[in-house]
Design a protein around this motif. Structure first.
Motif, mmCIF file in Angstrom:
data_model
loop_
_atom_site.group_PDB
_atom_site.id
_atom_site.type_symbol
_atom_site.label_atom_id
_atom_site.label_comp_id
_atom_site.label_asym_id
_atom_site.label_seq_id
_atom_site.Cartn_x
_atom_site.Cartn_y
_atom_site.Cartn_z
ATOM 1 N N SER A 19 0.673 -6.240 -2.688
ATOM 2 C CA SER A 19 0.919 -4.809 -2.843
ATOM 3 C C SER A 19 1.533 -4.485 -4.208
ATOM 4 C CB SER A 19 1.810 -4.280 -1.723
ATOM 5 O OG SER A 19 3.088 -4.856 -1.800
ATOM 6 N N LEU A 22 -1.343 -4.350 -6.523
ATOM 7 C CA LEU A 22 -2.107 -3.109 -6.359
ATOM 8 C C LEU A 22 -1.433 -1.914 -7.021
ATOM 9 C CD1 LEU A 22 -3.316 -3.374 -2.662
ATOM 10 C CD2 LEU A 22 -4.708 -3.560 -4.716
ATOM 11 N N SER A 23 -0.114 -1.984 -7.240
ATOM 12 C CA SER A 23 0.591 -0.860 -7.869
ATOM 13 C C SER A 23 0.136 -0.640 -9.303
ATOM 14 C CB SER A 23 2.098 -1.089 -7.824
ATOM 15 O OG SER A 23 2.453 -2.206 -8.616
ATOM 16 N N ASN A 26 -2.461 2.234 -9.298
ATOM 17 C CA ASN A 26 -2.009 3.473 -8.639
ATOM 18 C C ASN A 26 -2.201 3.418 -7.126
ATOM 19 O OD1 ASN A 26 -1.177 4.600 -10.986
ATOM 20 N ND2 ASN A 26 -2.832 6.064 -11.171
ATOM 21 N N LYS A 27 -1.932 2.269 -6.513
ATOM 22 C CA LYS A 27 -2.057 2.123 -5.065
ATOM 23 C C LYS A 27 -0.717 1.700 -4.490
ATOM 24 C CE LYS A 27 -6.941 1.084 -5.145
ATOM 25 N NZ LYS A 27 -8.022 0.324 -4.561
ATOM 26 N N VAL A 29 1.170 0.545 -0.598
ATOM 27 C CA VAL A 29 0.863 0.070 0.753
ATOM 28 C C VAL A 29 2.028 0.410 1.681
ATOM 29 C CG1 VAL A 29 0.245 -1.930 2.143
ATOM 30 C CG2 VAL A 29 -0.494 -1.806 -0.230
ATOM 31 N N LYS A 55 -7.218 8.831 -2.048
ATOM 32 C CA LYS A 55 -7.961 8.076 -1.043
ATOM 33 C C LYS A 55 -6.993 7.319 -0.145
ATOM 34 C CE LYS A 55 -11.648 4.617 -1.177
ATOM 35 N NZ LYS A 55 -12.401 3.748 -2.096
ATOM 36 N N ASN A 57 -7.087 4.100 2.682
ATOM 37 C CA ASN A 57 -7.780 3.033 3.406
ATOM 38 C C ASN A 57 -6.822 2.483 4.454
ATOM 39 O OD1 ASN A 57 -9.420 3.493 1.214
ATOM 40 N ND2 ASN A 57 -9.891 1.354 0.870
ATOM 41 N N ILE A 82 -3.459 1.640 2.680
ATOM 42 C CA ILE A 82 -3.448 1.511 1.223
ATOM 43 C C ILE A 82 -3.791 2.883 0.669
ATOM 44 C CG2 ILE A 82 -4.459 0.361 -0.773
ATOM 45 C CD1 ILE A 82 -5.160 -1.964 1.114
ATOM 46 N N ILE A 83 -2.831 3.471 -0.052
ATOM 47 C CA ILE A 83 -2.961 4.841 -0.525
ATOM 48 C C ILE A 83 -3.188 4.843 -2.024
ATOM 49 C CG2 ILE A 83 -1.709 7.007 -0.780
ATOM 50 C CD1 ILE A 83 -0.282 5.834 1.900
ATOM 51 N N THR A 84 -4.279 5.471 -2.455
ATOM 52 C CA THR A 84 -4.583 5.597 -3.869
ATOM 53 C C THR A 84 -4.068 6.949 -4.348
ATOM 54 O OG1 THR A 84 -6.586 4.288 -3.525
ATOM 55 C CG2 THR A 84 -6.408 5.487 -5.604
ATOM 56 N N SER A 90 3.151 8.106 -9.402
ATOM 57 C CA SER A 90 3.597 6.871 -8.760
ATOM 58 C C SER A 90 4.690 7.196 -7.750
ATOM 59 C CB SER A 90 4.130 5.880 -9.804
ATOM 60 O OG SER A 90 5.283 6.416 -10.409
#
Length: 97
Positions: A19, A22-23, A26-27, A29, A55, A57, A82-84, A90
């Motif tokens: 996670s 993924l940051s 721009n994601k 969790v 988005k 997921n 998982i949030i975009t 941020s």
């Protein structure tokens, strides 16, 4: 589908090595309520953190049985999202809500 309170939808941030990787994209969790859907997750994140969600997921992690000191223990499953976020935005998870 049952309606959830904004604070009930998101349980906690999921801070792991993946996670944090993924940051960079721009994601973010989060662990979320099992009955929450993508629309309710999006609304709650936008209201809590005042960001624009592009988005969402969702992933269901299935519970497993494990042996702990010779006894079988059931580890419960959970749902994560998982949030975009919109480019340039941020969420700082260190400060909390």
């Amino acid at each position: 589908m049952k309606k959830f309170n904004i604070l009930d939808t998101i349980i906690s941030p999921n801070v792991t090595e993946k996670s944090s990787y993924l940051s960079e994209f721009n994601k973010v969790v989060f662990k979320v309520h099992l009955g929450a859907n993508k629309k309710s997750i999006k609304k709650s994140v936008e209201k809590l953190f005042k960001v624009n969600v592009v988005k969402v997921n969702t992933i269901k992690v299935i519970g497993k049985t494990k042996n702990v000191k010779g006894k079988k223990v059931f580890k419960s499953g959970f749902k994560k999202a998982i949030i975009t976020l919109k480019k340039g935005q941020s969420i700082d998870l260190a400060t909390g809500v």
